[in-house]
Design a protein around this motif. Structure first.
Motif, PDB file in Angstrom:
ATOM      1  N   THR A 177     -13.317   0.597  -4.295  1.00 59.13           N
ATOM      2  CA  THR A 177     -13.239   1.146  -2.833  1.00 59.13           C
ATOM      3  C   THR A 177     -11.877   1.625  -2.244  1.00 59.13           C
ATOM      4  OG1 THR A 177     -13.046  -1.032  -1.722  1.00 59.13           O
ATOM      5  CG2 THR A 177     -15.419   0.104  -2.125  1.00 59.13           C
ATOM      6  N   ALA A 178     -10.717   0.823  -2.809  1.00 56.20           N
ATOM      7  CA  ALA A 178      -9.520   1.051  -2.489  1.00 56.20           C
ATOM      8  C   ALA A 178      -9.089   2.585  -2.720  1.00 56.20           C
ATOM      9  CB  ALA A 178      -8.645   0.348  -3.434  1.00 56.20           C
ATOM     10  N   PRO A 179      -8.648   3.419  -1.774  1.00 56.65           N
ATOM     11  CA  PRO A 179      -8.284   4.845  -2.124  1.00 56.65           C
ATOM     12  C   PRO A 179      -6.915   4.654  -3.127  1.00 56.65           C
ATOM     13  CG  PRO A 179      -7.295   4.001  -0.237  1.00 56.65           C
ATOM     14  CD  PRO A 179      -8.230   2.885  -0.576  1.00 56.65           C
ATOM     15  N   ALA A 180      -6.834   6.040  -3.960  1.00 56.50           N
ATOM     16  CA  ALA A 180      -6.000   6.166  -4.898  1.00 56.50           C
ATOM     17  C   ALA A 180      -4.553   5.654  -4.272  1.00 56.50           C
ATOM     18  CB  ALA A 180      -5.778   7.650  -5.464  1.00 56.50           C
ATOM     19  N   TRP A 181      -4.111   6.221  -3.275  1.00 55.14           N
ATOM     20  CA  TRP A 181      -2.871   5.968  -2.673  1.00 55.14           C
ATOM     21  C   TRP A 181      -2.492   4.208  -2.565  1.00 55.14           C
ATOM     22  CZ3 TRP A 181      -2.598   3.157   1.885  1.00 55.14           C
ATOM     23  CH2 TRP A 181      -3.745   3.438   2.806  1.00 55.14           C
ATOM     24  N   ALA A 182      -3.259   3.468  -2.461  1.00 58.30           N
ATOM     25  CA  ALA A 182      -3.370   1.824  -2.129  1.00 58.30           C
ATOM     26  C   ALA A 182      -2.905   1.308  -3.357  1.00 58.30           C
ATOM     27  CB  ALA A 182      -4.711   1.399  -1.845  1.00 58.30           C
ATOM     28  N   TRP A 183      -2.919   2.169  -4.504  1.00 59.45           N
ATOM     29  CA  TRP A 183      -2.441   1.428  -5.840  1.00 59.45           C
ATOM     30  C   TRP A 183      -0.963   1.439  -6.252  1.00 59.45           C
ATOM     31  CZ3 TRP A 183      -5.886  -1.847  -8.031  1.00 59.45           C
ATOM     32  CH2 TRP A 183      -6.985  -1.558  -7.925  1.00 59.45           C
ATOM     33  N   ILE A 184      -0.088   2.369  -5.170  1.00 57.74           N
ATOM     34  CA  ILE A 184       1.179   2.452  -5.468  1.00 57.74           C
ATOM     35  C   ILE A 184       1.940   1.379  -4.816  1.00 57.74           C
ATOM     36  CG2 ILE A 184       0.993   4.790  -5.671  1.00 57.74           C
ATOM     37  CD1 ILE A 184       2.083   5.187  -3.042  1.00 57.74           C
ATOM     38  N   GLY A 185       1.609   0.274  -4.059  1.00 54.09           N
ATOM     39  CA  GLY A 185       2.449  -0.618  -3.598  1.00 54.09           C
ATOM     40  C   GLY A 185       3.136  -1.413  -4.346  1.00 54.09           C
ATOM     41  N   GLY A 186       2.669  -1.695  -5.720  1.00 53.67           N
ATOM     42  CA  GLY A 186       3.331  -2.245  -6.646  1.00 53.67           C
ATOM     43  C   GLY A 186       4.740  -1.527  -7.143  1.00 53.67           C
ATOM     44  N   CYS A 187       4.647  -0.293  -7.239  1.00 53.63           N
ATOM     45  CA  CYS A 187       5.660   0.576  -7.329  1.00 53.63           C
ATOM     46  C   CYS A 187       6.659   0.359  -6.521  1.00 53.63           C
ATOM     47  CB  CYS A 187       5.196   2.104  -7.508  1.00 53.63           C
ATOM     48  SG  CYS A 187       4.280   2.482  -8.808  1.00 53.63           S
ATOM     49  N   PHE A 188       6.386   0.267  -5.059  1.00 53.28           N
ATOM     50  CA  PHE A 188       7.418   0.193  -4.075  1.00 53.28           C
ATOM     51  C   PHE A 188       7.892  -1.237  -4.083  1.00 53.28           C
ATOM     52  CE2 PHE A 188       4.558   3.146  -1.118  1.00 53.28           C
ATOM     53  CZ  PHE A 188       5.065   4.273  -1.655  1.00 53.28           C
ATOM     54  N   GLY A 189       7.255  -2.232  -4.669  1.00 48.66           N
ATOM     55  CA  GLY A 189       7.723  -3.610  -4.428  1.00 48.66           C
ATOM     56  C   GLY A 189       8.714  -3.552  -5.931  1.00 48.66           C
ATOM     57  N   ALA A 190       8.430  -2.824  -6.881  1.00 49.34           N
ATOM     58  CA  ALA A 190       9.357  -2.879  -7.844  1.00 49.34           C
ATOM     59  C   ALA A 190      10.663  -1.962  -7.519  1.00 49.34           C
ATOM     60  CB  ALA A 190       8.688  -2.098  -9.090  1.00 49.34           C
ATOM     61  N   PHE A 191      10.642  -1.009  -7.025  1.00 52.14           N
ATOM     62  CA  PHE A 191      11.608  -0.176  -6.597  1.00 52.14           C
ATOM     63  C   PHE A 191      12.832  -1.143  -5.411  1.00 52.14           C
ATOM     64  CE2 PHE A 191      13.887   2.316  -3.314  1.00 52.14           C
ATOM     65  CZ  PHE A 191      14.703   3.275  -4.408  1.00 52.14           C
ATOM     66  N   PHE A 192      11.866  -1.961  -4.865  1.00 51.90           N
ATOM     67  CA  PHE A 192      12.647  -2.850  -3.963  1.00 51.90           C
ATOM     68  C   PHE A 192      13.534  -3.593  -4.590  1.00 51.90           C
ATOM     69  CE2 PHE A 192      13.120  -6.362  -1.193  1.00 51.90           C
ATOM     70  CZ  PHE A 192      13.640  -5.995   0.035  1.00 51.90           C
ATOM     71  N   VAL A 193      12.783  -4.714  -5.492  1.00 49.49           N
ATOM     72  CA  VAL A 193      13.504  -5.513  -6.346  1.00 49.49           C
ATOM     73  C   VAL A 193      14.631  -4.894  -7.063  1.00 49.49           C
ATOM     74  CG1 VAL A 193      12.698  -7.134  -8.311  1.00 49.49           C
ATOM     75  CG2 VAL A 193      11.356  -7.010  -6.260  1.00 49.49           C
ATOM     76  N   PHE A 194      14.032  -3.864  -7.653  1.00 47.87           N
ATOM     77  CA  PHE A 194      15.201  -3.358  -8.513  1.00 47.87           C
ATOM     78  C   PHE A 194      16.592  -2.815  -7.466  1.00 47.87           C
ATOM     79  CE2 PHE A 194      17.185   0.817  -9.974  1.00 47.87           C
ATOM     80  CZ  PHE A 194      17.734   0.449 -11.207  1.00 47.87           C
ATOM     81  N   SER A 195      16.189  -2.261  -6.520  1.00 46.57           N
ATOM     82  CA  SER A 195      17.337  -1.949  -5.686  1.00 46.57           C
ATOM     83  C   SER A 195      18.281  -2.906  -5.082  1.00 46.57           C
ATOM     84  CB  SER A 195      16.608  -1.216  -4.409  1.00 46.57           C
ATOM     85  OG  SER A 195      15.834   0.174  -4.906  1.00 46.57           O
ATOM     86  N   ALA A 197      14.399  -6.929 -12.898  1.00 47.91           N
ATOM     87  CA  ALA A 197      13.299  -6.841 -12.308  1.00 47.91           C
ATOM     88  C   ALA A 197      11.845  -6.841 -12.914  1.00 47.91           C
ATOM     89  CB  ALA A 197      13.300  -5.231 -11.612  1.00 47.91           C
ATOM     90  N   THR A 198      11.954  -6.496 -13.897  1.00 45.91           N
ATOM     91  CA  THR A 198      10.786  -6.537 -15.014  1.00 45.91           C
ATOM     92  C   THR A 198      10.667  -8.016 -15.222  1.00 45.91           C
ATOM     93  OG1 THR A 198      11.154  -4.556 -16.186  1.00 45.91           O
ATOM     94  CG2 THR A 198       9.643  -6.000 -17.382  1.00 45.91           C
ATOM     95  N   VAL A 199      11.464  -8.910 -15.428  1.00 44.63           N
ATOM     96  CA  VAL A 199      11.223 -10.457 -15.701  1.00 44.63           C
ATOM     97  C   VAL A 199      10.902 -10.853 -14.278  1.00 44.63           C
ATOM     98  CG1 VAL A 199      12.293 -12.571 -16.290  1.00 44.63           C
ATOM     99  CG2 VAL A 199      12.754 -10.479 -17.859  1.00 44.63           C
ATOM    100  N   SER A 200      11.322 -10.482 -13.431  1.00 44.69           N
ATOM    101  CA  SER A 200      11.085 -11.159 -12.176  1.00 44.69           C
ATOM    102  C   SER A 200       9.709 -10.883 -11.583  1.00 44.69           C
ATOM    103  CB  SER A 200      12.043 -10.387 -11.116  1.00 44.69           C
ATOM    104  OG  SER A 200      11.747 -10.808  -9.568  1.00 44.69           O
ATOM    105  N   PHE A 201       9.244  -9.608 -11.890  1.00 42.82           N
ATOM    106  CA  PHE A 201       7.921  -9.036 -11.604  1.00 42.82           C
ATOM    107  C   PHE A 201       6.898  -9.837 -12.366  1.00 42.82           C
ATOM    108  CE2 PHE A 201       8.667  -6.228  -8.275  1.00 42.82           C
ATOM    109  CZ  PHE A 201       7.200  -5.719  -7.815  1.00 42.82           C
ATOM    110  N   GLY A 202       7.213 -10.258 -13.545  1.00 36.20           N
ATOM    111  CA  GLY A 202       6.455 -10.841 -14.520  1.00 36.20           C
ATOM    112  C   GLY A 202       6.166 -12.202 -13.952  1.00 36.20           C
TER     113      GLY A 202
END
Length: 147
Positions: A67-85, A37-42
């Motif tokens: 201007t982005a709210p703090a919660w807007a930065w976690i999308g990459g974590c969801f993407g990483a979890f999805f790819v790993f899953s 997943a790390t290589v795929s994301f890289g």
């Protein structure tokens, strides 16, 4: 005009099980789904960077970033979890069963997001037709899983 986006969505959806298979093969070479997943994301990050440079897409300013709210930065974590899953699930369930359950989960969450207008979505009320559509998707996932 809307059909262009429907075709785009179909293409993007078709690439998901292909991506899972490619990443599953990468896992076989690297020995662990985290590293695959790390290589795929890289590689994906490099591809997006190259595309942005080639198309001369303007870089966001620090003001824009702020201007982005703090919660807007976690999308990459969801993407990483999805790819790993998908790397884990593809080997255990196969492409069709994995995608059937992923789609069922996506539609269940999407109904809730739309109904309540969460995380910037416009409100689109749950209707019996939409509920029936999701029930049919879950029924389809059950059939794909069983057969």
């Amino acid at each position: 005009m809307k059909w262009i986006y429907v075709c785009y969505a179909l293409l993007a959806g078709a690439l998901l099980p292909i991506q899972a298979g490619v990443n599953l093969r990468l896992r076989g070479s690297l020995g662990d789904p985290i590293w695959a997943a790390t290589v795929s994301f890289g590689v994906g990050t490099l591809a997006l960077l190259a595309y942005g440079l080639i198309t001369r897409s303007p870089l966001p300013t620090l003001t824009m970033v702020g201007t982005a709210p703090a919660w807007a930065w976690i999308g990459g974590c969801f993407g990483a979890f999805f790819v790993f899953s998908t790397i884990v699930l593809a080997g255990q369930l196969g492409a069709a069963t994995m995608m059937a359950w992923l789609l069922a989960g996506q539609f269940l969450a999407a109904l809730i997001l739309d109904h309540f207008g969460l995380i910037t979505f416009d409100v689109r009320m749950i209707s019996w037709q939409r509920i029936l559509g999701v029930i049919l998707l879950v029924a389809g996932a059950l059939m794909v899983n069983k057969y």
